[in-house]
Design a protein around this motif. Structure first.
Motif, PDB file in Angstrom:
ATOM      1  N   ASP A   1       0.860  -1.342  -0.063  1.00 43.98           N
ATOM      2  CA  ASP A   1      -0.026  -0.019   0.002  1.00 43.98           C
ATOM      3  C   ASP A   1       0.821   1.353   0.052  1.00 43.98           C
ATOM      4  O   ASP A   1       0.486   2.199  -0.723  1.00 43.98           O
ATOM      5  N   ARG A   2       1.771   1.281   0.956  1.00 45.30           N
ATOM      6  CA  ARG A   2       2.492   2.502   0.951  1.00 45.30           C
ATOM      7  C   ARG A   2       3.449   2.788  -0.101  1.00 45.30           C
ATOM      8  O   ARG A   2       3.426   3.802  -0.616  1.00 45.30           O
ATOM      9  N   LEU A   3       3.883   1.717  -0.976  1.00 48.76           N
ATOM     10  CA  LEU A   3       4.786   2.000  -2.090  1.00 48.76           C
ATOM     11  C   LEU A   3       3.822   2.281  -3.535  1.00 48.76           C
ATOM     12  O   LEU A   3       4.329   2.619  -4.448  1.00 48.76           O
ATOM     13  N   GLY A   4       2.461   1.663  -3.224  1.00 46.86           N
ATOM     14  CA  GLY A   4       1.679   1.954  -4.403  1.00 46.86           C
ATOM     15  C   GLY A   4       1.648   1.070  -5.414  1.00 46.86           C
ATOM     16  O   GLY A   4       1.419   1.326  -6.685  1.00 46.86           O
ATOM     17  N   TYR A   5       2.256  -0.197  -5.053  1.00 38.12           N
ATOM     18  CA  TYR A   5       2.299  -1.541  -5.789  1.00 38.12           C
ATOM     19  C   TYR A   5       1.201  -2.390  -5.486  1.00 38.12           C
ATOM     20  O   TYR A   5       1.665  -3.526  -5.532  1.00 38.12           O
ATOM     21  N   LYS A   6       0.061  -2.067  -5.217  1.00 43.88           N
ATOM     22  CA  LYS A   6      -1.023  -2.945  -5.337  1.00 43.88           C
ATOM     23  C   LYS A   6      -2.281  -2.583  -5.878  1.00 43.88           C
ATOM     24  O   LYS A   6      -3.234  -1.916  -5.223  1.00 43.88           O
ATOM     25  N   GLU A   7      -2.301  -2.824  -7.063  1.00 45.57           N
ATOM     26  CA  GLU A   7      -3.400  -2.144  -7.567  1.00 45.57           C
ATOM     27  C   GLU A   7      -4.517  -2.986  -7.826  1.00 45.57           C
ATOM     28  O   GLU A   7      -5.629  -2.509  -8.357  1.00 45.57           O
ATOM     29  N   GLN A   8      -4.689  -4.084  -7.653  1.00 42.33           N
ATOM     30  CA  GLN A   8      -5.676  -4.894  -7.959  1.00 42.33           C
ATOM     31  C   GLN A   8      -6.094  -5.513  -6.522  1.00 42.33           C
ATOM     32  O   GLN A   8      -5.288  -5.866  -5.748  1.00 42.33           O
ATOM     33  N   THR A   9      -7.482  -6.022  -6.519  1.00 39.49           N
ATOM     34  CA  THR A   9      -7.692  -6.677  -5.200  1.00 39.49           C
ATOM     35  C   THR A   9      -7.579  -8.145  -4.984  1.00 39.49           C
ATOM     36  O   THR A   9      -7.824  -8.802  -4.095  1.00 39.49           O
ATOM     37  N   SER A  10      -7.760  -8.826  -6.312  1.00 39.02           N
ATOM     38  CA  SER A  10      -7.370 -10.121  -6.286  1.00 39.02           C
ATOM     39  C   SER A  10      -6.291 -10.643  -7.130  1.00 39.02           C
ATOM     40  O   SER A  10      -5.895  -9.834  -8.190  1.00 39.02           O
ATOM     41  N   VAL A  11      -5.837 -12.083  -7.026  1.00 40.08           N
ATOM     42  CA  VAL A  11      -4.952 -12.256  -7.930  1.00 40.08           C
ATOM     43  C   VAL A  11      -5.311 -12.932  -9.118  1.00 40.08           C
ATOM     44  O   VAL A  11      -6.453 -13.662  -8.813  1.00 40.08           O
ATOM     45  N   ASP A  12      -4.996 -12.545 -10.221  1.00 41.18           N
ATOM     46  CA  ASP A  12      -5.609 -13.277 -11.524  1.00 41.18           C
ATOM     47  C   ASP A  12      -5.178 -14.665 -11.577  1.00 41.18           C
ATOM     48  O   ASP A  12      -4.504 -15.145 -10.989  1.00 41.18           O
ATOM     49  N   THR A  13      -6.341 -15.500 -12.322  1.00 41.29           N
ATOM     50  CA  THR A  13      -6.333 -16.622 -12.700  1.00 41.29           C
ATOM     51  C   THR A  13      -5.010 -16.510 -13.669  1.00 41.29           C
ATOM     52  O   THR A  13      -5.037 -15.853 -14.592  1.00 41.29           O
ATOM     53  N   PRO A  14      -3.918 -17.401 -13.448  1.00 40.56           N
ATOM     54  CA  PRO A  14      -2.547 -17.414 -14.198  1.00 40.56           C
ATOM     55  C   PRO A  14      -2.890 -17.630 -15.570  1.00 40.56           C
ATOM     56  O   PRO A  14      -3.588 -18.482 -16.039  1.00 40.56           O
ATOM     57  N   GLU A  15      -2.484 -16.689 -16.772  1.00 36.46           N
ATOM     58  CA  GLU A  15      -2.607 -16.870 -18.076  1.00 36.46           C
ATOM     59  C   GLU A  15      -1.395 -16.494 -18.406  1.00 36.46           C
ATOM     60  O   GLU A  15      -0.686 -15.659 -18.913  1.00 36.46           O
ATOM     61  N   CYS A  16      -0.917 -17.891 -18.959  1.00 39.25           N
ATOM     62  CA  CYS A  16       0.598 -17.883 -19.267  1.00 39.25           C
ATOM     63  C   CYS A  16       0.656 -19.224 -20.191  1.00 39.25           C
ATOM     64  O   CYS A  16       0.528 -20.291 -19.961  1.00 39.25           O
ATOM     65  N   TYR A  17       1.216 -18.624 -21.414  1.00 40.41           N
ATOM     66  CA  TYR A  17       1.345 -19.933 -22.406  1.00 40.41           C
ATOM     67  C   TYR A  17       2.467 -20.576 -22.096  1.00 40.41           C
ATOM     68  O   TYR A  17       2.595 -21.817 -21.972  1.00 40.41           O
ATOM     69  N   GLN A  18       3.707 -19.958 -21.988  1.00 43.93           N
ATOM     70  CA  GLN A  18       4.984 -20.552 -21.455  1.00 43.93           C
ATOM     71  C   GLN A  18       5.699 -19.664 -20.659  1.00 43.93           C
ATOM     72  O   GLN A  18       5.782 -18.493 -20.824  1.00 43.93           O
ATOM     73  N   TYR A  19       6.474 -20.090 -19.744  1.00 44.83           N
ATOM     74  CA  TYR A  19       7.321 -19.320 -18.751  1.00 44.83           C
ATOM     75  C   TYR A  19       8.720 -19.614 -18.946  1.00 44.83           C
ATOM     76  O   TYR A  19       9.174 -20.809 -18.727  1.00 44.83           O
ATOM     77  N   TYR A  20       9.706 -18.508 -19.265  1.00 44.55           N
ATOM     78  CA  TYR A  20      11.228 -19.022 -19.225  1.00 44.55           C
ATOM     79  C   TYR A  20      11.962 -17.955 -18.318  1.00 44.55           C
ATOM     80  O   TYR A  20      11.688 -16.558 -18.087  1.00 44.55           O
TER      81      TYR A  20
END
Lengths: 418, 418
Positions: free
Chosen positions: B173-192
């Motif tokens: 909150d203090r740093l302003g890096y919490k912009e959504q209230t819920s975590v998204d369902t991961p949507e990721c084709y591939q992760y490297y």
């Protein structure tokens, strides 16, 4: 020689009675433990009881400046130096009923026998109670006998404080056991100390009496082994430089060396620390204590040489850096031949079939310091399971009786020699 | 395939520039270290700088409820799941300039190349900055990727406090890096994920690129070994029951078992304690930690079986009692075959003579958690002297360039597949 005999019930009952002062109830202990730290109120109670018993026999009391008690039964020629025996009445925080106490009360029992049978010896006999043998309250251990023998300076020891900040000198004043202002020049013809073994040797051999030919020499070291710490995951086993793996090999080999070096060799790694230890980090540095003991100086030197060679060889093999620092040492202390022969004779006369075992004490005793100023030897009886400094410490009445008989006849032999 | 090339100077300069935030001067360090704990003001500065760079390329920013940053470059078909790459910007208290940072900035450099050359990919590409990977401020490690993958519950993690009692949620909150209230369902084709090795393997092989086929399974145990303590003096070596002597043999044998079990086996005894240790008392009890790792579950089971058998056999031989308690475990994490093939193809195209080494990571990474919800693989470049979590951490510009080129071409391959 005429053989005299102690009263085993009186000996046992006296040990049990004085052991009530500070008695602790402990599961698995046959007679309970004892908590009686040096120069506490309980120690004073035990001293008072002991002094009262000795005075009832007609003994005179002398207290030196460090609070050692000398209870004297006169001989036929009181210009001769006295024969001395004794030990200490203080215990460890969780101590037993025999360590130290037995030596004092067997000395008293010897005087009781002589008095009862009206036996006069040529020399006076003194039973000594040394102050603060255990070192549990005031450090180091054996302060009373150390001051007596000139190993420690009186004023330094009087100023020594316990953890609560109370000095030994204050406690002597408070308890009224500081009757002279200077320590006497030791006047002692021969000193004999009877003690429980504190180890398992006599029990393992099933022999009820040990003649102690001396005390092992001891050297303490701090060893520091430096490799390189690494993360437990990414570093394959063959690319590591793990100080603990080297130290493990050192511990195995050092203890094997001592096991094969001589019968008296001891090697103990009692402390081991890994600075900044973490489950998933291999050890970059390990520090451990090394305690080496041997019966003769040349053997101790050789044991040290072998130990150092082993440490350096393993370090080289594992690419580790080594630092070794000696932190404390005490030379081997051989006891007096004449005193040892007296004990042997007394034992042969009292118990012709006993075949006593001659051994070297691995632990220090007041006798080590006294031996620096007077001919000295010790007698051991077994400790059950080798236990001492332990509330389950136990030696049977029969074993205590044998030790006391040997002490009694040794004292008579010694006190009748001129 | 067409091979694209990163701008190695721009990559290096960006790493050095972001490394100034929290820079530490350290003797023997080529570029200095970095002190930038998660969600501190310095971490915010680094995030702001990074986000600014990405936005300057036209990327959009999405922040999830745990503060993970997703910087997106659109593809030709934005209904397709994005290819993701990234790592973390937080460091250990005495960390370096490359661990985590390299993965984020190589991802950014890839986007910069694509933008510069106006290359469109079929799928969107997202560069991710995971929150609190190190676990140095908020425990445990990898909280951001763990919440993303559903390993940890969001509210539990938001409530996690640092040593000063400040919660992770408060800091977001203090740093302003919490912009959504819920975590998204991961949507990721591939992760490297591209990372420095954190170990010595690639350097020892003199190979500049590693293809990471998975992460070792890990099990932690507390082992308690009970013998009987005895006084270092009175107890002959052959009558002892020294727990440390048994443990020393265990350490030697356990590490040998791991060295011979498989190429991926790890065995680390990182912590060892002797309760009530004293220089002149042999150890009655020793406790030590045991960290076992293996690449495959069956191998980890077998390694555990061998380790337990060894501990019990040595304990039996030395008459010691054993207690073993498992305290933590993580199963082996094999990475995705398709992702691995993409990396191999990209490497072969970029550096036909490089001959990359396939290895298993011994340390955990965000990729371990991400792999639970998306096909994943990792790329390693060497760490000098195998160092990481260390202010002297270093990877040369040439090695960083190679890793970045392989990542860039892997992302293109992946983002153009449907």
């Amino acid at each position: 020689m005429t053989v005299e005999k102690c009263n085993p019930d009186r000996l046992w009952n006296s040990i049990m009675e004085i052991g009530q002062i500070g008695h602790t109830e402990v599961e698995g202990s046959k007679v309970g433990g004892c908590h009686r730290l040096a120069l506490t109120d309980k120690d004073k109670q035990a001293r008072d009881l002991f002094v009262g018993w000795a005075k009832a026999l007609g003994c005179s009391l002398r207290v030196d400046a460090i609070g050692n008690l000398f209870l004297r039964r006169n001989g036929l020629d009181n210009t001769l130096m006295p024969v001395m025996t004794g030990s200490h009445l203080d215990t460890q925080p969780t101590g037993g009923k025999f360590d130290g106490v037995y030596g004092c009360l067997a000395g008293l029992e010897a005087l009781r026998c002589l008095e009862e049978k009206n036996i006069q010896t040529l020399r006076p006999i003194e039973v000594v109670v040394w102050t603060n043998e255990e070192g549990a309250r005031f450090k180091p251990a054996m302060l009373g006998s150390g001051v007596y023998a000139g190993v420690f300076k009186l004023n330094d020891v009087l100023a020594t404080k316990d953890e609560a900040g109370i000095s030994l000198g204050e406690e002597l004043d408070r308890l009224g056991y500081k009757e002279q202002t200077s320590v006497d020049t030791p006047e002692c013809y021969q000193y004999y100390e009877l003690h429980i073994e504190q180890g398992p040797v006599l029990e393992a051999l099933d022999i009820d009496l040990g003649i102690v030919a001396g005390v092992l020499g001891m050297r303490w070291y701090e060893v520091e082994v430096t490799g390189r710490s690494c993360h437990a995951g990414p570093s394959p086993m063959n690319l590591r430089n793990d100080a603990l793996v080297g130290v493990a090999e050192m511990i195995s080999e050092l203890t094997k060396i001592a096991a094969n070096h001589s019968h008296d060799s001891r090697c103990t790694i009692g402390e081991l620390n890994i600075p900044n230890a973490s489950t998933n980090v291999s050890a970059g540095k390990v520090k451990f204590s090394l305690d080496l003991r041997e019966g003769r100086l040349a053997d101790l030197d050789e044991l040290q040489t072998k130990a150092f060679e082993t440490i350096h060889r393993i370090a080289f093999h594992h690419k580790l850096e080594i630092g070794i620092k000696e932190t404390w040492s005490l030379p081997p202390c051989p006891f007096d031949e004449t005193c040892l022969v007296n004990i042997q004779q007394a034992c042969a006369a009292s118990y012709p079939n006993l075949n006593p075992h001659t051994l070297i004490s691995g632990a220090g005793h007041d006798a080590v310091y006294v031996s620096r100023v007077a001919p000295t030897a010790m007698i051991f009886v077994p400790s059950e399971d080798g236990l001492s400094h332990n509330e389950r410490e136990y030696t049977s009445p029969e074993q205590l009786e044998k030790g006391c008989d040997v002490l009694l006849n040794t004292l008579i032999l010694s006190a009748n020699s001129n």
